[in-house]
Design a protein around this motif. Sequence first.
Motif, PDB file in Angstrom:
ATOM      1  N   GLN A   6     -22.548   3.746  38.672  1.00  0.00           N
ATOM      2  CA  GLN A   6     -22.066   4.808  37.785  1.00  0.00           C
ATOM      3  C   GLN A   6     -20.854   4.328  36.992  1.00  0.00           C
ATOM      4  O   GLN A   6     -20.740   4.605  35.794  1.00  0.00           O
ATOM      5  N   ALA A   7     -19.955   3.591  37.654  1.00  0.00           N
ATOM      6  CA  ALA A   7     -18.783   3.062  36.956  1.00  0.00           C
ATOM      7  C   ALA A   7     -19.194   2.072  35.874  1.00  0.00           C
ATOM      8  O   ALA A   7     -18.598   2.031  34.792  1.00  0.00           O
ATOM      9  N   VAL A   8     -20.220   1.256  36.154  1.00  0.00           N
ATOM     10  CA  VAL A   8     -20.716   0.310  35.150  1.00  0.00           C
ATOM     11  C   VAL A   8     -21.213   1.061  33.921  1.00  0.00           C
ATOM     12  O   VAL A   8     -20.906   0.687  32.782  1.00  0.00           O
ATOM     13  N   ILE A   9     -21.988   2.126  34.128  1.00  0.00           N
ATOM     14  CA  ILE A   9     -22.527   2.904  33.010  1.00  0.00           C
ATOM     15  C   ILE A   9     -21.401   3.565  32.224  1.00  0.00           C
ATOM     16  O   ILE A   9     -21.362   3.507  30.985  1.00  0.00           O
ATOM     17  N   LEU A  10     -20.479   4.196  32.926  1.00  0.00           N
ATOM     18  CA  LEU A  10     -19.359   4.853  32.251  1.00  0.00           C
ATOM     19  C   LEU A  10     -18.526   3.864  31.442  1.00  0.00           C
ATOM     20  O   LEU A  10     -18.146   4.130  30.302  1.00  0.00           O
ATOM     21  N   ASP A  11     -18.258   2.705  32.037  1.00  0.00           N
ATOM     22  CA  ASP A  11     -17.441   1.710  31.344  1.00  0.00           C
ATOM     23  C   ASP A  11     -18.166   1.161  30.118  1.00  0.00           C
ATOM     24  O   ASP A  11     -17.549   0.925  29.081  1.00  0.00           O
ATOM     25  N   SER A  12     -19.468   0.978  30.214  1.00  0.00           N
ATOM     26  CA  SER A  12     -20.243   0.491  29.067  1.00  0.00           C
ATOM     27  C   SER A  12     -20.204   1.500  27.924  1.00  0.00           C
ATOM     28  O   SER A  12     -20.021   1.136  26.757  1.00  0.00           O
ATOM     29  N   ILE A  13     -20.369   2.764  28.251  1.00  0.00           N
ATOM     30  CA  ILE A  13     -20.325   3.808  27.220  1.00  0.00           C
ATOM     31  C   ILE A  13     -18.934   3.888  26.607  1.00  0.00           C
ATOM     32  O   ILE A  13     -18.764   4.012  25.390  1.00  0.00           O
ATOM     33  N   ARG A  14     -17.903   3.801  27.464  1.00  0.00           N
ATOM     34  CA  ARG A  14     -16.525   3.885  26.968  1.00  0.00           C
ATOM     35  C   ARG A  14     -16.214   2.780  25.978  1.00  0.00           C
ATOM     36  O   ARG A  14     -15.551   3.001  24.965  1.00  0.00           O
ATOM     37  N   ARG A  15     -16.694   1.581  26.255  1.00  0.00           N
ATOM     38  CA  ARG A  15     -16.358   0.429  25.420  1.00  0.00           C
ATOM     39  C   ARG A  15     -17.132   0.395  24.105  1.00  0.00           C
ATOM     40  O   ARG A  15     -16.791  -0.373  23.209  1.00  0.00           O
ATOM     41  N   SER A  16     -18.152   1.207  23.973  1.00  0.00           N
ATOM     42  CA  SER A  16     -18.941   1.227  22.740  1.00  0.00           C
ATOM     43  C   SER A  16     -18.456   2.353  21.826  1.00  0.00           C
ATOM     44  O   SER A  16     -18.544   3.527  22.181  1.00  0.00           O
ATOM     45  N   GLU A  17     -17.940   1.990  20.663  1.00  0.00           N
ATOM     46  CA  GLU A  17     -17.420   2.999  19.739  1.00  0.00           C
ATOM     47  C   GLU A  17     -18.524   3.916  19.229  1.00  0.00           C
ATOM     48  O   GLU A  17     -18.298   5.109  19.005  1.00  0.00           O
ATOM     49  N   GLY A 196      -7.954  -1.667  24.347  1.00  0.00           N
ATOM     50  CA  GLY A 196      -8.483  -2.802  23.603  1.00  0.00           C
ATOM     51  C   GLY A 196      -9.949  -2.735  23.274  1.00  0.00           C
ATOM     52  O   GLY A 196     -10.409  -3.367  22.331  1.00  0.00           O
ATOM     53  N   GLY A 197     -10.736  -1.969  24.038  1.00  0.00           N
ATOM     54  CA  GLY A 197     -12.166  -1.853  23.752  1.00  0.00           C
ATOM     55  C   GLY A 197     -12.921  -3.131  24.083  1.00  0.00           C
ATOM     56  O   GLY A 197     -12.454  -4.023  24.788  1.00  0.00           O
ATOM     57  N   ALA A 198     -14.110  -3.232  23.504  1.00  0.00           N
ATOM     58  CA  ALA A 198     -15.011  -4.338  23.852  1.00  0.00           C
ATOM     59  C   ALA A 198     -14.503  -5.693  23.373  1.00  0.00           C
ATOM     60  O   ALA A 198     -14.865  -6.725  23.923  1.00  0.00           O
ATOM     61  N   ASP A 199     -13.659  -5.703  22.323  1.00  0.00           N
ATOM     62  CA  ASP A 199     -13.227  -6.970  21.748  1.00  0.00           C
ATOM     63  C   ASP A 199     -11.891  -7.459  22.298  1.00  0.00           C
ATOM     64  O   ASP A 199     -11.319  -8.417  21.786  1.00  0.00           O
ATOM     65  N   SER A 200     -11.358  -6.800  23.318  1.00  0.00           N
ATOM     66  CA  SER A 200     -10.063  -7.210  23.843  1.00  0.00           C
ATOM     67  C   SER A 200     -10.170  -8.568  24.538  1.00  0.00           C
ATOM     68  O   SER A 200     -11.202  -8.931  25.080  1.00  0.00           O
ATOM     69  N   THR A 201      -9.076  -9.318  24.512  1.00  0.00           N
ATOM     70  CA  THR A 201      -9.039 -10.630  25.143  1.00  0.00           C
ATOM     71  C   THR A 201      -9.131 -10.488  26.655  1.00  0.00           C
ATOM     72  O   THR A 201      -8.489  -9.627  27.260  1.00  0.00           O
ATOM     73  N   ALA A 202      -9.925 -11.340  27.287  1.00  0.00           N
ATOM     74  CA  ALA A 202     -10.181 -11.224  28.726  1.00  0.00           C
ATOM     75  C   ALA A 202      -9.023 -11.741  29.565  1.00  0.00           C
ATOM     76  O   ALA A 202      -8.900 -11.377  30.734  1.00  0.00           O
ATOM     77  N   ASP A 203      -8.172 -12.596  28.993  1.00  0.00           N
ATOM     78  CA  ASP A 203      -7.077 -13.202  29.743  1.00  0.00           C
ATOM     79  C   ASP A 203      -5.775 -13.053  28.958  1.00  0.00           C
ATOM     80  O   ASP A 203      -5.661 -13.584  27.846  1.00  0.00           O
ATOM     81  N   PHE A 204      -4.811 -12.364  29.524  1.00  0.00           N
ATOM     82  CA  PHE A 204      -3.522 -12.241  28.832  1.00  0.00           C
ATOM     83  C   PHE A 204      -2.407 -11.893  29.811  1.00  0.00           C
ATOM     84  O   PHE A 204      -2.640 -11.408  30.924  1.00  0.00           O
ATOM     85  N   VAL A 205      -1.193 -12.171  29.370  1.00  0.00           N
ATOM     86  CA  VAL A 205       0.011 -11.764  30.084  1.00  0.00           C
ATOM     87  C   VAL A 205       0.633 -10.608  29.315  1.00  0.00           C
ATOM     88  O   VAL A 205       0.757 -10.660  28.090  1.00  0.00           O
ATOM     89  N   TYR A 206       0.979  -9.556  30.033  1.00  0.00           N
ATOM     90  CA  TYR A 206       1.652  -8.412  29.420  1.00  0.00           C
ATOM     91  C   TYR A 206       3.126  -8.460  29.827  1.00  0.00           C
ATOM     92  O   TYR A 206       3.452  -8.396  31.019  1.00  0.00           O
TER      93      TYR A 206
END
Length: 401
Positions: A6-17, A196-206
């Motif tokens: 369910q989390a996978v489905i929700l996250d996929s929908i969230r990341r798609s504009e 950041g959505g689907a295009d956010s960088t996978a590796d970063f320091v905040y």
Amino acid sequence: MGDFNQAVILDSIRRSEEGLSRVELAASAGLAAQTVSNICRRLLDNGLIVEAGKETSGPGKPRTILRLNPRGMYAVGLHIDPSRTSYALLDAVGTVVFSQEEPTDLLSCPADAVAAMGATVRRIIAESGVDEQRIAGVGVATPGPLDAAHGTVVDPPHMTGWTRVPLRDILQESTGLPVVIEKDVTAGAVAELWAGGADSTADFVYVYVGTGIGAGLVLNDEVVRGSSGNVGEIGHIIADPDGPPCDCGRRGCVKVTCMPETIVAQAREVGALPAADKLSPKPLAEDLEALAHAAAAGNPAAVEVLAQSARRMAGVVSVLTNLLDVERVVFGGPFWPALAASHLAQIPPLLAQLSVTTCVHSVEVVGTIASSGEEAFGAACLVMEKTFNPTAAQLLLDAKP
């Protein structure tokens, strides 16, 4: 597996504009069509997603597009900095519905101050008109160190007397809602991922710039929390070997060279800011903003103070980027806006010189994209992350009898 899927489905929908169809969800998640259909029906019944029209692409019947329902779930964020406390109410797509901030009460007993914060959360919910049944919980971002297992703040710098304060228990009792507590740097990293959505960088320091300075870390799209939830304590990285002595016994640590209060003190010493009014002191944020305005107006002393700060910060950040081999550095936090112009102009070329991977890849330096000025946004995102983001922990929990 149910909660994880369910989390996978929700996250996929969230990341798609634009939203996704059931067919697209099955393909992206690698799940059987019937499994996806069952999960989507449950999410529709619970009001977490909505059907948003149909789309035709090639032969066959039109596909129904699914999107998050903004009013399907809400989260409250509470961000505690030694200088100010901020609140935010977010809907399911990350829109700030309500926000406010106030000076942090460091004079009252910590338990009473936290209970008052809980009362403020209750008032915000009541005044918003949001159905309380739709409030998923309260996310709290606070200075560390934390005892994550017990939900307590141990002994944060700049917050005298806040020793082992049971934040989670007090807030759960005063709000009647589930409470998630993380360090402020971790909340900032979560917020950056969320925004950041689907295009956010996978590796970063905040890099969090508040009354204190810390660092959050994201690797392979996962927020790294450390063994005790206290990742990111960078106060004793040496920023200037010739700098002032630190209480750790060394010289020039971040703690005594890069903090906003240190920058303001240096500005006063060189005349870039007037002497402090001891009878009516200004908030630290106002002093830092005044310094930034002076530098923008061409005051040479103010320019040099901020340039020195940028040089020191570049050295600190290079330690992190060289160690972790990330693609991006994101700056944020309540005092970042005043430093943004000078630091974004000076840190990137300095970091390029100090990076050992320059010949392989560049390291991007940016300011946060997560609701600038709304630090509590990141705190609320902690609740969203717990609800939407699939994690390995869910698989372990699902596997238990």
